[in-house]
Design an enzyme around this catalytic site. Sequence first.
Site, PDB file in Angstrom:
ATOM      1  N   LYS A  22       0.855  -1.201   0.000  1.00  0.00           N
ATOM      2  CA  LYS A  22       0.000   0.000   0.000  1.00  0.00           C
ATOM      3  C   LYS A  22       0.889   1.248   0.000  1.00  0.00           C
ATOM      4  CE  LYS A  22      -1.869   1.439   4.010  1.00  0.00           C
ATOM      5  NZ  LYS A  22      -1.519   2.811   4.386  1.00  0.00           N
ATOM      6  N   ASN A  23       1.881   1.248   0.889  1.00  0.00           N
ATOM      7  CA  ASN A  23       2.661   2.478   1.096  1.00  0.00           C
ATOM      8  C   ASN A  23       3.718   2.714   0.034  1.00  0.00           C
ATOM      9  OD1 ASN A  23       1.013   2.875   3.236  1.00  0.00           O
ATOM     10  ND2 ASN A  23       2.508   2.328   4.806  1.00  0.00           N
ATOM     11  N   ARG A  93      -5.250  10.691   4.406  1.00  0.00           N
ATOM     12  CA  ARG A  93      -4.284  11.770   4.534  1.00  0.00           C
ATOM     13  C   ARG A  93      -3.136  11.619   3.545  1.00  0.00           C
ATOM     14  NH1 ARG A  93       0.043  11.630   6.838  1.00  0.00           N
ATOM     15  NH2 ARG A  93      -0.052  13.683   7.789  1.00  0.00           N
ATOM     16  N   CYS A 117      -5.708  12.115  12.809  1.00  0.00           N
ATOM     17  CA  CYS A 117      -6.457  10.862  12.619  1.00  0.00           C
ATOM     18  C   CYS A 117      -6.366  10.112  13.937  1.00  0.00           C
ATOM     19  CB  CYS A 117      -5.885  10.070  11.449  1.00  0.00           C
ATOM     20  SG  CYS A 117      -4.328   9.314  11.849  1.00  0.00           S
ATOM     21  N   ARG A 122      -0.452  14.145  13.228  1.00  0.00           N
ATOM     22  CA  ARG A 122       0.150  13.910  11.910  1.00  0.00           C
ATOM     23  C   ARG A 122       0.162  15.168  11.034  1.00  0.00           C
ATOM     24  NH1 ARG A 122      -1.992   8.296   9.604  1.00  0.00           N
ATOM     25  NH2 ARG A 122      -0.027   8.406   8.427  1.00  0.00           N
ATOM     26  N   PRO A 123       0.841  16.216  11.467  1.00  0.00           N
ATOM     27  CA  PRO A 123       0.930  17.442  10.651  1.00  0.00           C
ATOM     28  C   PRO A 123       1.794  17.221   9.407  1.00  0.00           C
ATOM     29  CG  PRO A 123       2.386  17.589  12.534  1.00  0.00           C
ATOM     30  CD  PRO A 123       1.605  16.304  12.706  1.00  0.00           C
ATOM     31  N   ILE A 124       1.812  18.228   8.540  1.00  0.00           N
ATOM     32  CA  ILE A 124       2.695  18.108   7.352  1.00  0.00           C
ATOM     33  C   ILE A 124       3.670  19.283   7.295  1.00  0.00           C
ATOM     34  CG2 ILE A 124       1.077  16.735   5.961  1.00  0.00           C
ATOM     35  CD1 ILE A 124       0.374  19.341   4.457  1.00  0.00           C
ATOM     36  N   ASP A 125       4.042  19.786   8.474  1.00  0.00           N
ATOM     37  CA  ASP A 125       4.960  20.940   8.519  1.00  0.00           C
ATOM     38  C   ASP A 125       6.285  20.657   7.810  1.00  0.00           C
ATOM     39  OD1 ASP A 125       5.034  19.237  11.017  1.00  0.00           O
ATOM     40  OD2 ASP A 125       6.937  20.280  11.191  1.00  0.00           O
ATOM     41  N   GLN A 126       6.762  19.429   7.920  1.00  0.00           N
ATOM     42  CA  GLN A 126       8.051  19.093   7.290  1.00  0.00           C
ATOM     43  C   GLN A 126       7.930  19.059   5.769  1.00  0.00           C
ATOM     44  OE1 GLN A 126      11.108  18.583   9.049  1.00  0.00           O
ATOM     45  NE2 GLN A 126       9.772  19.621  10.524  1.00  0.00           N
ATOM     46  N   ASP A 306       4.121   0.350  12.240  1.00  0.00           N
ATOM     47  CA  ASP A 306       2.934  -0.284  11.632  1.00  0.00           C
ATOM     48  C   ASP A 306       2.787  -1.746  12.037  1.00  0.00           C
ATOM     49  OD1 ASP A 306       3.061   1.516   8.456  1.00  0.00           O
ATOM     50  OD2 ASP A 306       2.471   2.094  10.474  1.00  0.00           O
ATOM     51  N   ILE A 328       6.820   6.711  17.442  1.00  0.00           N
ATOM     52  CA  ILE A 328       6.530   7.456  16.210  1.00  0.00           C
ATOM     53  C   ILE A 328       5.235   8.258  16.326  1.00  0.00           C
ATOM     54  CG2 ILE A 328       6.197   7.285  13.716  1.00  0.00           C
ATOM     55  CD1 ILE A 328       8.974   6.354  14.634  1.00  0.00           C
TER      56      ILE A 328
HETATM   57  C1  EPZ Z   1       3.845   6.780   6.575  1.00  0.00           C
HETATM   58  O1  EPZ Z   1       2.991   7.768   7.110  1.00  0.00           O
HETATM   59  C2  EPZ Z   1       2.961   5.560   6.391  1.00  0.00           C
HETATM   60  N1  EPZ Z   1       1.875   5.872   5.465  1.00  0.00           N
HETATM   61  C3  EPZ Z   1       2.388   5.141   7.747  1.00  0.00           C
HETATM   62  O2  EPZ Z   1       1.645   3.938   7.540  1.00  0.00           O
HETATM   63  C4  EPZ Z   1       3.535   4.839   8.693  1.00  0.00           C
HETATM   64  O3  EPZ Z   1       3.015   4.541   9.969  1.00  0.00           O
HETATM   65  C5  EPZ Z   1       4.446   6.074   8.809  1.00  0.00           C
HETATM   66  O4  EPZ Z   1       4.900   6.459   7.486  1.00  0.00           O
HETATM   67  C6  EPZ Z   1       5.662   5.808   9.676  1.00  0.00           C
HETATM   68  O5  EPZ Z   1       6.378   4.740   9.149  1.00  0.00           O
HETATM   69  C7  EPZ Z   1       2.147   5.939   4.148  1.00  0.00           C
HETATM   70  O6  EPZ Z   1       3.273   5.739   3.715  1.00  0.00           O
HETATM   71  C8  EPZ Z   1       0.998   6.249   3.250  1.00  0.00           C
HETATM   72  P1  EPZ Z   1       5.561  10.126   8.893  1.00  0.00           P
HETATM   73  P2  EPZ Z   1       3.513   9.286   7.209  1.00  0.00           P
HETATM   74  O7  EPZ Z   1       5.473  11.391   8.140  1.00  0.00           O
HETATM   75  O8  EPZ Z   1       4.505   9.563   6.143  1.00  0.00           O
HETATM   76  C9  EPZ Z   1       5.363  13.282  12.420  1.00  0.00           C
HETATM   77  C10 EPZ Z   1      -0.167   2.497   7.742  1.00  0.00           C
HETATM   78  O9  EPZ Z   1      -0.611   1.925   8.728  1.00  0.00           O
HETATM   79  N2  EPZ Z   1       5.390  14.283  11.351  1.00  0.00           N
HETATM   80  O10 EPZ Z   1       6.762   9.246   8.707  1.00  0.00           O
HETATM   81  O11 EPZ Z   1       2.327  10.143   7.342  1.00  0.00           O
HETATM   82  C11 EPZ Z   1       4.092  12.449  12.383  1.00  0.00           C
HETATM   83  O12 EPZ Z   1       3.061  13.087  13.104  1.00  0.00           O
HETATM   84  C12 EPZ Z   1       0.236   3.951   7.825  1.00  0.00           C
HETATM   85  O13 EPZ Z   1       0.046   1.974   6.614  1.00  0.00           O
HETATM   86  C13 EPZ Z   1       5.442  15.628  11.682  1.00  0.00           C
HETATM   87  O14 EPZ Z   1       5.436  16.002  12.854  1.00  0.00           O
HETATM   88  O15 EPZ Z   1       4.282   9.250   8.590  1.00  0.00           O
HETATM   89  C14 EPZ Z   1       4.529  11.161  13.040  1.00  0.00           C
HETATM   90  O16 EPZ Z   1       4.463  11.325  14.455  1.00  0.00           O
HETATM   91  C15 EPZ Z   1      -0.102   4.533   9.197  1.00  0.00           C
HETATM   92  N3  EPZ Z   1       5.493  16.562  10.690  1.00  0.00           N
HETATM   93  C16 EPZ Z   1       5.997  11.028  12.622  1.00  0.00           C
HETATM   94  O17 EPZ Z   1       6.409  12.344  12.208  1.00  0.00           O
HETATM   95  C17 EPZ Z   1       5.497  16.194   9.355  1.00  0.00           C
HETATM   96  O18 EPZ Z   1       5.565  17.093   8.487  1.00  0.00           O
HETATM   97  C18 EPZ Z   1       6.223  10.074  11.453  1.00  0.00           C
HETATM   98  O19 EPZ Z   1       5.311  10.453  10.440  1.00  0.00           O
HETATM   99  C19 EPZ Z   1       5.460  14.827   9.036  1.00  0.00           C
HETATM  100  C20 EPZ Z   1       5.407  13.884  10.046  1.00  0.00           C
END
Ligand code: EPZ
Length: 419
Positions: A22-23, A93, A117, A122-126, A306, A328
């Site tokens: 999926k990812n 998202r 969620c 899960r912000p997207i600031d980065q 995950d 995480i």
């Molecule tokens: C990806 O989500 C996966 N989804 C998630 O899988 C997975 O749990 C996650 O990576 C961690 O491995 C997809 O790939 C579609 P992150 P993503 O950005 O990219 C924080 C599943 O079950 N963060 O790596 O959204 C965030 O809040 C899903 O298949 C910020 O603060 O995760 C989290 O605490 C669930 N600011 C941490 O970083 C940002 O700009 C990791 O998030 C981005 C993230």
Amino acid sequence: MDRIVVEGGIPLHGAVRISGSKNAALPIFAATLIAGGEYHITNAPALRDVATIIRLLAELGVLIEKQSTGAYRVDTLQAQGYEATYDMVKTMRASCLVLGPLLARFGRAKVSMPGGCAIGERPIDQHLKGLAALGAQINLDHGYVEVVAPGGLKGTRITMDLVTVTGVMNIMMAATRARGLTVIENAAREPEVVALARFLNSMGARITGAGTTEIKVEGVEELHPTDVEVIPDRIEAGTYLVAGAITGGQVALEDVNIEHLANIVDKLRECGCQIVENGTGVSLKAPSQIRPVNVNTSPYPGFPTDMQAQIMALLTLAGGASVIVENIFENRFMHVAELRRMGADITVTGSTATVRGVKGLSGAPLMATDLRASASLVLAGLAASGRSTIARVYHLDRGYEKMEEKLKALGAVVYREKE
Ligand code: EPZ
């Protein structure tokens, strides 16, 4: 809404084929927006989230035709939209993955800010920090984020403040068309990032270092369509390995990428499972008693967040106490309350769960809250005595293709019924 019914207590035996990831599939579908033309994607999993990204692309004017199981013809020549609406993003998202591609293709993108969620804010600031560093202007307005780069993007050095999978994906996709070199430091190393980089390079991008913490992207003038096969889903594979372990059975998985499973296999071996790897297959034989272990979720190559809910279900039956730390997401213990209702002995303090093994679990009516929590409840139901029903199973359908069929093939008594 549907629910899943599981009659527990049956050791699973047999073989099951693992589907596409999926990812890995979601960013690949999004990346087809970068260069107009015809792509062929194969081994895409039949999941709600894949259907969602397909719907989003169609809204942007992309022509998508399913050619056979898991095979899609994607024609992005006519794509003209640049907006991912609130309805779309609230459904999934990961819709934010169109930000980078749309910016690279049209110099603009408008995406509804993803709300939090179940598992966290899960912000997207980065994502936005990286796109701004490449020269995009960021406007937040009425719950939408609009990124515009009328003069195009310019390569730069970006140091991520934290490891983010889709964050580095968005920046990498945007940087393929920036002028000059982009260096992304503190980059996520997940296999899905590597798979996306490989896909982008097959489109003519010039990316090196994917899979390490420093990714370099040399911007190019032109990218072109290509064909791609989606890599196997390492989290689905880990989930079925736990299904074999938790039921005291013996399962064989086909079409896996062994390398991507190393952290999961190591942990299950620590639990006492016998695991044999051979080429694209892996088989697991459960021990008579699961050993307690400690788990710390961390970015790849650490133990994946995950898989946290799934290994917790397993450890509720271990011969002793295990400590699980979720590093995480800030709220990824939603499955704990439901597991407790089955007789599990789990105490949570902040991001740490202490799981004291019990002799057995008992089936119960359960409620799914998020994708991996719902998988954890199915696994617990498979091991419990008696019947379990898992409601709101649409969470499961987001990330597991034909789960009941695959479990039935392993000897489980499981079926779906209308709630
Ligand atoms: C990806 O989500 C996966 N989804 C998630 O899988 C997975 O749990 C996650 O990576 C961690 O491995 C997809 O790939 C579609 P992150 P993503 O950005 O990219 C924080 C599943 O079950 N963060 O790596 O959204 C965030 O809040 C899903 O298949 C910020 O603060 O995760 C989290 O605490 C669930 N600011 C941490 O970083 C940002 O700009 C990791 O998030 C981005 C993230």
